[in-house]
Design an enzyme around this catalytic site. Structure first.
Site, PDB file in Angstrom:
ATOM      1  N   HIS A 124     -20.097  13.970   4.393  1.00  0.00           N
ATOM      2  CA  HIS A 124     -19.380  13.006   3.555  1.00  0.00           C
ATOM      3  C   HIS A 124     -17.914  12.896   3.981  1.00  0.00           C
ATOM      4  CE1 HIS A 124     -22.888  12.633   1.131  1.00  0.00           C
ATOM      5  NE2 HIS A 124     -22.798  13.831   0.585  1.00  0.00           N
ATOM      6  N   ASN A 136     -25.168  10.778   6.012  1.00  0.00           N
ATOM      7  CA  ASN A 136     -24.148  11.829   6.041  1.00  0.00           C
ATOM      8  C   ASN A 136     -24.765  13.224   5.995  1.00  0.00           C
ATOM      9  OD1 ASN A 136     -22.159   9.884   6.066  1.00  0.00           O
ATOM     10  ND2 ASN A 136     -21.638  10.084   3.903  1.00  0.00           N
ATOM     11  N   ARG A 177     -34.980   0.298   3.674  1.00  0.00           N
ATOM     12  CA  ARG A 177     -35.091  -0.083   2.264  1.00  0.00           C
ATOM     13  C   ARG A 177     -33.711  -0.412   1.716  1.00  0.00           C
ATOM     14  NH1 ARG A 177     -36.706   5.408   2.431  1.00  0.00           N
ATOM     15  NH2 ARG A 177     -35.040   6.840   1.791  1.00  0.00           N
ATOM     16  N   ASP A 237     -25.621   5.373   5.175  1.00  0.00           N
ATOM     17  CA  ASP A 237     -26.640   6.406   5.002  1.00  0.00           C
ATOM     18  C   ASP A 237     -26.598   7.404   6.158  1.00  0.00           C
ATOM     19  OD1 ASP A 237     -28.734   7.688   3.771  1.00  0.00           O
ATOM     20  OD2 ASP A 237     -30.275   6.365   4.591  1.00  0.00           O
ATOM     21  N   GLU A 295     -28.081   6.442  -9.205  1.00  0.00           N
ATOM     22  CA  GLU A 295     -29.076   7.507  -9.037  1.00  0.00           C
ATOM     23  C   GLU A 295     -28.493   8.758  -8.378  1.00  0.00           C
ATOM     24  OE1 GLU A 295     -30.736   3.867  -9.919  1.00  0.00           O
ATOM     25  OE2 GLU A 295     -29.798   4.232  -7.962  1.00  0.00           O
ATOM     26  N   ASN A 296     -27.337   8.619  -7.760  1.00  0.00           N
ATOM     27  CA  ASN A 296     -26.753   9.757  -7.038  1.00  0.00           C
ATOM     28  C   ASN A 296     -26.270  10.884  -7.943  1.00  0.00           C
ATOM     29  OD1 ASN A 296     -25.291   7.772  -4.345  1.00  0.00           O
ATOM     30  ND2 ASN A 296     -27.283   8.761  -4.478  1.00  0.00           N
ATOM     31  N   ARG A 330     -27.901  14.161   6.764  1.00  0.00           N
ATOM     32  CA  ARG A 330     -28.688  14.465   7.964  1.00  0.00           C
ATOM     33  C   ARG A 330     -27.792  14.744   9.163  1.00  0.00           C
ATOM     34  NH1 ARG A 330     -32.453   9.420   6.918  1.00  0.00           N
ATOM     35  NH2 ARG A 330     -30.820   9.158   5.362  1.00  0.00           N
ATOM     36  N   ARG A 370     -27.637  -1.277   7.463  1.00  0.00           N
ATOM     37  CA  ARG A 370     -27.998   0.046   6.939  1.00  0.00           C
ATOM     38  C   ARG A 370     -28.120   1.023   8.097  1.00  0.00           C
ATOM     39  NH1 ARG A 370     -31.545   2.262   1.971  1.00  0.00           N
ATOM     40  NH2 ARG A 370     -31.217   4.461   2.456  1.00  0.00           N
TER      41      ARG A 370
END
Length: 252
Positions: A49, A34, A206, A32, A79-80, A36, A200
């Protein structure tokens, strides 16, 4: 080049780990941050990315160096697809570039590629790259580099339950015969074992619909570091943290 770096990383990493404590057999990572990372640098999200892809190569090398058996990376969720079209298009091209550049090195180090997710919904060029990487490394017996691509944990459980019930019905059995073991046999991760450690990045606390069944007894490690900045030291710290925990699996 890869062998030289592999040996150097192995020497450095292993020298920092406790020899008398276990390392995780299976490590899963939610990559997680990329976007930001790119925003902080006034760059487009796709730049994050792109940088993140290079980190995947380095982390694969680290995992292989210390003897981890399975490395599962959350690459793209079901969901992406809701993201902007240009970003999704770029993300679907990344596997082509990644595998073209990295598979020869993976073969040299005996690393096998696996992909779990709803592959049938991937663009044709992505599907071809995935299937070729899997076929080209099928003979490898070392680290399994497992990508969760177009993957969702809830959908996986539903799909597994349906397949398990079909099997039971074909054998003249009922839902009363459904067991955890049978359901597990129909999960996309079947044969890989549950993750011992989940990492993560980027500070989010989450699971984001990732391996909901398999993470029941995993150790969690969260770091504020964005994925493109995730370093050898960050990886090592996560493994050391794991070594210093006591896993009880619901017992005392």
């Amino acid at each position: 080049m890869f062998k030289k770096l592999f040996r150097q990383d192995g020497n450095i990493l292993n020298s920092e780990l406790a020899e008398d404590l276990p390392i995780p057999r299976h490590v899963a990572i939610i990559m997680d941050g990329n976007g930001r990372w790119a925003k902080k640098r006034f760059l487009p999200r796709i730049a994050g990315h792109k940088e993140g892809m290079d980190v995947v190569k380095r982390v694969t090398r680290y995992a292989n160096a210390i003897g981890i058996d399975v490395l599962t990376l959350y690459a793209f969720s079901t969901e992406n697809w809701k993201r902007p079209t240009d970003e999704v298009d770029f993300l679907m091209k990344l596997p082509v570039e990644f595998f073209d550049s990295f598979v020869p090195e993976l073969i040299e180090e005996n690393v096998r590629v696996n992909v779990m997710g709803y592959r049938e919904n991937l663009p044709e060029h992505t599907m071809r790259a995935v299937e070729k990487a899997i076929a080209d490394t099928a003979h490898c017996t070392g680290l399994t580099l497992n990508f969760a691509l177009n993957y969702g944990g809830r959908s996986e459980i539903i799909t597994a339950a349906k397949e398990a019930m079909k099997e039971l019905v074909s054998e003249g059995k009922t839902s009363e015969d459904l067991t955890e073991e049978l359901l597990n046999d129909h999960l996309m991760s079947h044969g890989l074992g549950d993750p011992d450690l989940l990492i993560r990045t980027s500070g989010e606390l989450r699971l984001s619909n990732f391996m909901l069944w398999q993470l029941a007894y995993s150790e969690f490690y969260f770091t504020e570091t964005h994925w493109p900045d995730f370093s050898k030291e960050d990886f090592l710290q996560a493994i050391i943290e794991y070594q210093n925990r006591s896993r009880r699996f619901g017992g005392l």
